[in-house]
Design a protein around this motif. Structure first.
Motif, PDB file in Angstrom:
ATOM      1  N   ILE A   6     -50.422 -23.160  17.553  1.00 24.74           N
ATOM      2  CA  ILE A   6     -50.496 -23.874  18.820  1.00 24.74           C
ATOM      3  C   ILE A   6     -49.111 -23.926  19.453  1.00 24.74           C
ATOM      4  O   ILE A   6     -48.094 -23.745  18.783  1.00 24.74           O
ATOM      5  N   ASP A   7     -49.084 -24.183  20.758  1.00 29.60           N
ATOM      6  CA  ASP A   7     -47.835 -24.201  21.499  1.00 29.60           C
ATOM      7  C   ASP A   7     -47.089 -25.513  21.289  1.00 29.60           C
ATOM      8  O   ASP A   7     -47.677 -26.536  20.908  1.00 29.60           O
ATOM      9  N   ALA A   8     -45.781 -25.474  21.578  1.00 28.92           N
ATOM     10  CA  ALA A   8     -44.940 -26.665  21.516  1.00 28.92           C
ATOM     11  C   ALA A   8     -44.472 -26.969  22.934  1.00 28.92           C
ATOM     12  O   ALA A   8     -43.396 -26.538  23.357  1.00 28.92           O
ATOM     13  N   PRO A   9     -45.261 -27.708  23.725  1.00 34.84           N
ATOM     14  CA  PRO A   9     -44.917 -27.946  25.130  1.00 34.84           C
ATOM     15  C   PRO A   9     -43.668 -28.799  25.267  1.00 34.84           C
ATOM     16  O   PRO A   9     -43.437 -29.723  24.487  1.00 34.84           O
ATOM     17  N   THR A  10     -42.869 -28.490  26.274  1.00 35.18           N
ATOM     18  CA  THR A  10     -41.645 -29.257  26.519  1.00 35.18           C
ATOM     19  C   THR A  10     -41.878 -30.393  27.494  1.00 35.18           C
ATOM     20  O   THR A  10     -41.011 -31.254  27.669  1.00 35.18           O
ATOM     21  N   SER A  11     -43.010 -30.417  28.153  1.00 32.95           N
ATOM     22  CA  SER A  11     -43.365 -31.524  29.053  1.00 32.95           C
ATOM     23  C   SER A  11     -44.886 -31.613  29.117  1.00 32.95           C
ATOM     24  O   SER A  11     -45.581 -30.618  28.977  1.00 32.95           O
ATOM     25  N   MET A  12     -45.369 -32.830  29.343  1.00 28.52           N
ATOM     26  CA  MET A  12     -46.819 -33.033  29.425  1.00 28.52           C
ATOM     27  C   MET A  12     -47.095 -34.137  30.439  1.00 28.52           C
ATOM     28  O   MET A  12     -46.284 -35.036  30.625  1.00 28.52           O
TER      29      MET A  12
END
Length: 554
Positions: free
Chosen positions: A548-554
């Motif tokens: 899975i991705d590691a988002p830097t903002s949500m």
């Protein structure tokens, strides 16, 4: 820290054995466990009780002697003896603070293990028949297999992934006839009721439209029976291309694609039957050829060539697994649906009959998925015609949510997949919760940069300022990552990584709600920025193992 402490205990055991006049004698391996209750320290061992028979001493006496060797070491704060001879060890706060520096310096290499020692592993998964789109049951197997391969690589194995295309046998002819029927209906022919034995999904109607658009009327002046092969080839090719696309959208790319049909064409099925004859492991009965699998522990013997001369799927599966072994794989891991559990002993029997150690073969059984829509499970059967495809689920909830949900439970336990929960942006959504932890850390680091506060090098920060119980517990949790990787690889259980990142996220969110990372105390800020940078690194490593991705903002 566990490895270092294990070395300390091993040396202490050697010293104690020498003091008792038993130097050099074989002793049990030292195993450290993490106690379930914090009051028993960071690690515990029962080595004193295991040594009692060797040294002919009371285990508490042996434990006291080992304790005396350990308690003055700089990393150890406290050693205590519990019950009949358990040795509980608590490490010093300074040792954990120093360990944070090690975690940071190792970066992406943290958790890289030599457990696998480079052994070659084949992970075969999905391997769905190219007779229809992938459904969510296939999706769970795909997530499990891909994550296992990632974990095994991290643990030091050379892991290769493979999709075995079941493109031979009656099922393929049935697929071709199903498409031909739908195609003839589009041409206006009245054929009566669609046969129940044909594949029922609406995808065949769409496939027939595509065939007609691309090729026009291929039945002019042609007997439909002569065209079955063409329709079979077209359907299997287009469906397999769709499977590849669906898997790519799910973040899965196989190293190899193996064709069942090729094993017949290349003579490998005939070769393996000849070898079984040579080993006197097959016999003829009722005009069929039987494999004597009951001699190897299977419940009964199995047909490999039917009385009509047609070889069974089992025959080609034997050839396929022998081929894996012949390609030099030390360990063959198959990810199968739980309904294939009865197939495990017969494959093991076949390997034994061929002189291959069955211990090189493992199967991960994946239980069913219940997709909840309006509180009701949705039927998923390529024969029944009503099923939810993997692509539909990924389009609705996203790749990351789908993969994480599939990996939230042990593979062999039933899974309820709640679509609405998977889509929600709340703490109740497990994947949102863990990804938000990473995004929150990235936000803090951005604010730090905007304020002109740079993240120091580890040797520039005063990590001794990280004194709160929560900070030390997070460092301990990060330090356990290599052990979690090894355990997940050893037992083929990727859900252990899901549990781990969920626990770490809970610890961080709790810490964040009570503490300010960036404060007027620049030294404390510097230390805490190192702490959350390490946390970000561990989340990224864990997410990578889950795909899975590691988002830097949500």
């Amino acid at each position: 820290m566990k490895e270092r402490l294990t070395e300390y205990v091993v040396k202490a055991v050697e010293q104690v054995c020498g003091d008792y006049g038993r130097a050099g004698e074989p002793v049990p391996a030292v195993v450290l466990e993490q106690p379930k209750e914090k009051k028993f320290g960071d690690f515990a061992t029962n080595i004193a009780m295991q040594l009692a028979g060797v040294l002919k001493k009371n285990p508490r006496e042996i434990a006291a002697a080992i304790k005396a060797q350990l308690e003055n070491l700089p990393d150890i704060e406290l050693v205590s003896i519990a019950g009949p001879g358990f040795i509980n060890m608590t490490l010093s706060r300074a040792s954990w603070q120093q360990r944070l520096g090690v975690i940071c310096r190792q970066g992406r290499r943290f958790g890289d293990l030599d457990y696998g020692a480079g052994r070659r592993v084949m992970v075969e998964f999905v391997s769905a028949n190219p007779t229809g789109p992938l459904h969510i049951g296939h999706g769970r197997g795909a997530a499990v297999g891909d994550s296992l391969a990632r974990i095994l690589r991290k643990a030091g194995f050379t892991a290769i992934t493979e999709y075995y295309v079941n493109d031979a046998g009656n099922q393929m002819e049935t697929l071709g006839r199903s498409l031909l029927w739908r195609y003839r209906e589009l041409l206006g022919e009245s054929l009566g009721d669609y046969p129940e034995t044909f594949y029922q999904g609406d995808y065949l109607i769409e496939l027939a439209k595509q065939f007609l658009q691309e090729k026009g009327n291929v039945l002019e002046d042609a007997d439909p029976e002569d065209k079955v092969g063409e329709f079979t080839e077209y359907a299997s090719r287009v469906i397999l291309d769709g499977i590849r696309d669906d898997l790519a959208g799910f973040g899965i790319h196989f190293d190899n694609w193996a064709s069942e049909k090729s094993f017949f064409q290349d003579g490998k099925v005939d070769d393996v039957i000849r070898e079984l004859r040579h080993r006197e492991m097959v016999y003829e009965q009722d005009d069929a050829l039987w494999f004597a699998s009951s001699r190897m522990g299977d419940e009964k013997d199995r047909v490999v060539v039917r009385s009509n001369g047609v070889k069974t799927y089992f025959a080609s599966d034997i050839a396929y697994h022998k081929d894996k072994h012949d390609r030099g794989f030390d360990w063959m891991i198959d990810v199968w649906g739980a309904d294939h559990h009865g197939y495990v002993p017969r494959i093991k029997a076949a390997l034994q009959a061929l002189g291959i150690d069955e211990s090189c073969f493992s199967v991960v059984l994946v239980q069913l998925v219940s997709l909840l829509r309006d509180g009701q499970p949705v039927a998923m059967s390529t024969r029944a015609g009503q099923f939810v495809t993997l692509r539909e689920v990924v389009d609705e909830v996203g790749k990351d949510a789908a993969r994480f949900f599939f990996l939230m439970r042990r593979p062999d336990s039933h899974l309820d997949f709640d679509l609405e929960l998977a889509k929600s942006q709340s703490n109740e959504n497990p994947v949102y919760y863990v990804q938000y932890a990473h995004a929150r850390i990235c936000s803090i680091l951005r604010k730090s940069s905007e304020a002109g506060i740079r993240v120091l090098q580890v040797n520039q920060a005063d990590l001794s300022l990280l004194t709160s119980a929560e900070e030390i517990e997070m460092i301990k949790k990060m330090d356990s990552f290599p052990h979690v990787v090894e355990t997940a690889a050893r037992y083929l259980e990727p859900h252990r990584i899901t549990y781990y990142v969920s626990d770490l996220a809970a610890m961080f969110h709790s810490y964040y709600n009570k503490n300010r990372v960036i404060s007027d105390d620049r030294d404390l800020t510097g230390a805490r920025l190192i702490l959350i940078t390490a946390l970000r690194q561990i989340f990224q490593l864990g997410f990578d193992l889950l795909g899975i991705d590691a988002p830097t903002s949500m």
